[in-house]
Design an enzyme around this catalytic site. Sequence first.
Site, PDB file in Angstrom:
ATOM      1  N   TYR A 165       0.858  -1.194   0.000  1.00 23.11           N
ATOM      2  CA  TYR A 165       0.000   0.000   0.000  1.00 23.11           C
ATOM      3  C   TYR A 165       0.886   1.234   0.000  1.00 23.11           C
ATOM      4  O   TYR A 165       1.912   1.279   0.694  1.00 23.11           O
ATOM      5  CB  TYR A 165      -0.903   0.022   1.235  1.00 23.11           C
ATOM      6  CG  TYR A 165      -1.664   1.330   1.392  1.00 23.11           C
ATOM      7  CD1 TYR A 165      -2.893   1.513   0.768  1.00 23.11           C
ATOM      8  CD2 TYR A 165      -1.135   2.378   2.144  1.00 23.11           C
ATOM      9  CE1 TYR A 165      -3.573   2.711   0.891  1.00 23.11           C
ATOM     10  CE2 TYR A 165      -1.817   3.579   2.272  1.00 23.11           C
ATOM     11  CZ  TYR A 165      -3.032   3.737   1.641  1.00 23.11           C
ATOM     12  OH  TYR A 165      -3.707   4.920   1.762  1.00 23.11           O
ATOM     13  N   GLU A 203      -3.477   7.652  -4.202  1.00 30.76           N
ATOM     14  CA  GLU A 203      -3.404   6.376  -3.482  1.00 30.76           C
ATOM     15  C   GLU A 203      -3.241   5.217  -4.450  1.00 30.76           C
ATOM     16  O   GLU A 203      -3.998   5.101  -5.418  1.00 30.76           O
ATOM     17  CB  GLU A 203      -4.669   6.171  -2.638  1.00 30.76           C
ATOM     18  CG  GLU A 203      -4.665   4.873  -1.839  1.00 30.76           C
ATOM     19  CD  GLU A 203      -5.963   4.663  -1.071  1.00 30.76           C
ATOM     20  OE1 GLU A 203      -5.938   4.825   0.154  1.00 30.76           O
ATOM     21  OE2 GLU A 203      -6.987   4.346  -1.707  1.00 30.76           O
TER      22      GLU A 203
END
Length: 404
Positions: free
Chosen positions: A125, A213
């Site tokens: 992530y 993101e």
Amino acid sequence: MNLHEYQAKELLKRYSVPVQEGIACSTPGEAEEAYRQIHTQYGSKFAVVKAQIHAGGRGKGKIVGKEQRGVAVGKNATEVKDIAQNLLGGTLVTIQTGEAGKVVNKVLVAQDVYYDGPNPVKEFYLSILLDRAKGQNVIMYSTEGGMDIEEVAHNTPEKIFKEWVHPGGPLQPFQARKIAFNLGLSGEANKNCVKFVTSLYNAYSGLDCGMLEINPLFKTSDDKIIAVDCKMNVDDSSLTRHPDVATMRDLAEEDPTEVEAGKFNLNFVKLDGNVGCMVNGAGLAMATMDMIQLSGGSPANFLDVGGSASAKTVEAGFRIILQDPKVKAILINIFGGIVRGDRVAQGIIDAYNSIGDIKIPIIVRLQGTNAEEGKQLLDESGLKVQSAIKLSEAADLVAKAVKA
């Protein structure tokens, strides 16, 4: 301004950020053809079909009335077509959309990245956003990528790393190497990660992003580092510098009342309360919303008509507030500096006469430039409008209205 995954990936490619390749499709037939192109060009054994909406949690979300997930794998052209048929035109409900869900108008047919190779694959992530407390951009990253990053942050916060970067400068090489090291990467994968993170930060800065993101950030079996998914938000104030990005705005994904407000240059944000408010100036708007809350109500919106509001602008704002069925009262709180009180009053009168019989209480507080003239216009109009001089008086009237 939020962007779809397929749009964000196209922008990332301009900055040499490796991404999972795919083709955006609006019909099942286009999705079927997209699979054939991807199979031929990349040798993919299967394709991933992803619903394109402005919300996360698509992999666990479902189409209303069907068992179809928002992200699904098709092993051949027929399966890809069937998945697209189930998604397109359907309403996808995810943890981020709420029960109302969002209608799927496009799907992304993407290549297989889980191909065979000498090394295991891994999902990470990574996101970049502004840390307002520090006044610096922050890169947040974790070895635990995938759909449940929120649970990782809640249950094991020690697995979330942060790297701060001054907005006036680039990401330093040692910082990119630190990120790759903390992700546990070595050899070719480490080198590719350093390049990826550097290019991604350049994209974040160059596109004036508010948030970028990548989840998952993916290491392939041959040690490539690519963006499998991308969520991007671009600062609205920067769009004059990025006219090509501005054309990517998808109005169908935005609240219709906010879109309408934008046509009149109104600063409008829809909320979930029961008292509509129209104010000039962001500071006064925030104070007014606090006052509504303290009086027992709840703000139904943030609406700043600005300093140069005309009667037409005020009428437009009035109409937008009245579209919300939850609104039990409207508070208009204007301090006349540049904007004139009589102009605001005329806009209220025009809107009232144009709309017709309005059932809910309207409370008006005018102060400053031409406030007396505005009050006189309202008093002589014969409309059912309650006027107030002090903010405390307006608060009392709001309290009575929401308790009625």
